[in-house]
Design an enzyme around this catalytic site. Structure first.
Site, PDB file in Angstrom:
ATOM      1  N   CYS A  62      55.630  51.721 -31.606  1.00 30.23           N
ATOM      2  CA  CYS A  62      54.608  52.149 -30.657  1.00 30.23           C
ATOM      3  C   CYS A  62      54.279  50.993 -29.705  1.00 30.23           C
ATOM      4  O   CYS A  62      53.967  49.889 -30.146  1.00 30.23           O
ATOM      5  CB  CYS A  62      53.356  52.593 -31.416  1.00 30.23           C
ATOM      6  SG  CYS A  62      52.215  53.556 -30.427  1.00 30.23           S
ATOM      7  N   HIS A  63      54.369  51.243 -28.391  1.00 32.35           N
ATOM      8  CA  HIS A  63      54.121  50.196 -27.399  1.00 32.35           C
ATOM      9  C   HIS A  63      52.619  49.924 -27.243  1.00 32.35           C
ATOM     10  O   HIS A  63      51.828  50.864 -27.187  1.00 32.35           O
ATOM     11  CB  HIS A  63      54.668  50.612 -26.035  1.00 32.35           C
ATOM     12  CG  HIS A  63      56.151  50.675 -25.962  1.00 32.35           C
ATOM     13  ND1 HIS A  63      56.872  51.742 -26.445  1.00 32.35           N
ATOM     14  CD2 HIS A  63      57.064  49.802 -25.475  1.00 32.35           C
ATOM     15  CE1 HIS A  63      58.157  51.532 -26.249  1.00 32.35           C
ATOM     16  NE2 HIS A  63      58.304  50.361 -25.660  1.00 32.35           N
ATOM     17  N   MET A  97      50.398  59.196 -30.157  1.00 34.05           N
ATOM     18  CA  MET A  97      50.313  58.507 -31.448  1.00 34.05           C
ATOM     19  C   MET A  97      48.933  57.880 -31.645  1.00 34.05           C
ATOM     20  O   MET A  97      48.429  57.815 -32.773  1.00 34.05           O
ATOM     21  CB  MET A  97      51.402  57.441 -31.559  1.00 34.05           C
ATOM     22  CG  MET A  97      52.818  58.000 -31.535  1.00 34.05           C
ATOM     23  SD  MET A  97      53.047  59.483 -32.556  1.00 34.05           S
ATOM     24  CE  MET A  97      52.587  58.878 -34.170  1.00 34.05           C
ATOM     25  N   GLU A  98      48.323  57.434 -30.558  1.00 36.19           N
ATOM     26  CA  GLU A  98      46.963  56.910 -30.668  1.00 36.19           C
ATOM     27  C   GLU A  98      45.999  58.001 -31.097  1.00 36.19           C
ATOM     28  O   GLU A  98      45.114  57.782 -31.944  1.00 36.19           O
ATOM     29  CB  GLU A  98      46.524  56.311 -29.322  1.00 36.19           C
ATOM     30  CG  GLU A  98      47.072  54.933 -29.022  1.00 36.19           C
ATOM     31  CD  GLU A  98      48.519  54.924 -28.589  1.00 36.19           C
ATOM     32  OE1 GLU A  98      49.071  53.836 -28.397  1.00 36.19           O
ATOM     33  OE2 GLU A  98      49.127  56.021 -28.427  1.00 36.19           O
ATOM     34  N   ASP A 112      37.136  58.462 -48.020  1.00 37.50           N
ATOM     35  CA  ASP A 112      36.670  57.259 -48.721  1.00 37.50           C
ATOM     36  C   ASP A 112      35.162  57.304 -48.972  1.00 37.50           C
ATOM     37  O   ASP A 112      34.681  56.939 -50.052  1.00 37.50           O
ATOM     38  CB  ASP A 112      37.023  56.028 -47.890  1.00 37.50           C
ATOM     39  CG  ASP A 112      36.437  54.751 -48.476  1.00 37.50           C
ATOM     40  OD1 ASP A 112      36.801  54.399 -49.621  1.00 37.50           O
ATOM     41  OD2 ASP A 112      35.612  54.108 -47.791  1.00 37.50           O
TER      42      ASP A 112
END
Length: 308
Positions: A62-63, A97-98, A112
């Site tokens: 990923c850039h 992707m972000e 969590d």
């Protein structure tokens, strides 16, 4: 990482979503604010925003890019929490992707924070998916369907066989990959009459696109622009403004190119630099607009619009 140096910079957005299934008692704690670790939805939102910034650190291919806007939401549903993320940039690569990473990390944060209030069997993270992405290849990379192109290389040394051509061949191949039928690929010396004659021939043959390669600089035999410019019936200066801007961000010498572009009748004609890199960068910069021009504007089809 893949080389994206020839991809055009565009406005790009991506939206992603996911879901965390919760038992009623855990969901009630989120609503009433009695979770031991604090505000679940706000923590998930902040974690998702942090994840957007760290995506290139987590995904090896990923850039790193400049994120201009990011929003993450965690909203209550009947049996859990919906996670949504939207990310925006102006870049040569997208932000899907972000957005997906933001949703994933936000969902993990919910899990969590609630694991003390529900068993593993009662909580499930799922349906993380890309909802939509805009910009870049998915929006602008149309195929040139049924369009014909001619590539003319102007170089005394190449025409004399003293060196191989690489710039023109690269333009020819990339036009073919974009869907054009390349009906001619010719190499000729830097001769004014021959340049004019061949351009006029392909215009008369109703070729959709004629690209010349070479002769756009300041050399004593760089005639191409001087020949082509008077032929243009509808100059389109934005094409070469875009090409020079694209090239200038990669080399400080792109400003020296005198390239021009426009319509000669119904044929698009553009003059590309003679260096392979310069020709490739010029084509990368103008190709989306070129196909749009030929496919929509020239054929008078309804305009689909740009920005929303």
């Amino acid at each position: 990482m893949r080389d994206i140096s020839l991809k055009p910079t565009t406005l790009r957005t991506a939206r992603a979503a996911g879901f965390v299934k919760l038992p009623p008692e855990a969901l009630a704690r989120v609503i009433e604010g009695s979770v031991q670790k604090g505000d679940v939805r706000e923590a998930a939102r902040i974690a998702g925003l942090m994840a957007v910034k760290r995506t290139p650190d987590l995904l090896p291919h990923c850039h790193p890019i400049g994120v201009l806007r990011a929003e993450v939401k965690a909203t209550i549903a009947e049996d859990g929490i919906n996670i949504e993320a939207e990310v925006e940039t102006v870049s040569a690569t997208g932000v899907e992707m972000e957005a997906l990473t933001a949703v994933s990390v936000a969902a993990l944060t919910v899990y969590d924070m609630l694991k003390a209030h529900a068993s593993a069997e009662q909580m499930k993270i799922g349906n993380i998916h890309l909802v939509q992405k805009k910009g870049g290849k998915s929006q602008y990379a149309r195929k040139a369907r049924g369009m014909k192109a001619a590539v003319l290389v102007m170089s005394d040394t190449v025409a004399a066989g003293k060196k191989p051509d690489t710039a023109g061949a690269s333009v020819r191949d990339r036009l073919g990959e974009a869907g054009f039928e390349v009906v001619a690929f010719e190499v000729m010396p830097d001769d004014r009459e021959q340049i004019r004659s061949r351009v006029e021939h392909f215009v008369a043959s109703k070729t959709d696109c004629v690209i010349t390669v070479g002769g756009t600089g300041l050399g004593p035999k760089d005639y191409t622009v001087d020949v082509v410019e008077p032929l243009l019936t509808t100059p389109l200066p934005g094409f070469m403004e875009a090409a020079r801007s694209f090239g200038q961000s990669r080399t400080p010498y792109a400003m020296l190119s005198r390239g021009v572009a426009g319509l000669v009748g119904n044929t698009f004609v553009a003059t590309f630099p003679g260096s392979r890199r310069g020709a490739e960068e010029t084509l990368a910069a103008v190709l989306p607009g070129l196909i749009h021009l030929l496919d929509v504007c020239r054929t008078l089809r309804p305009h689909e619009g740009g920005y929303e």
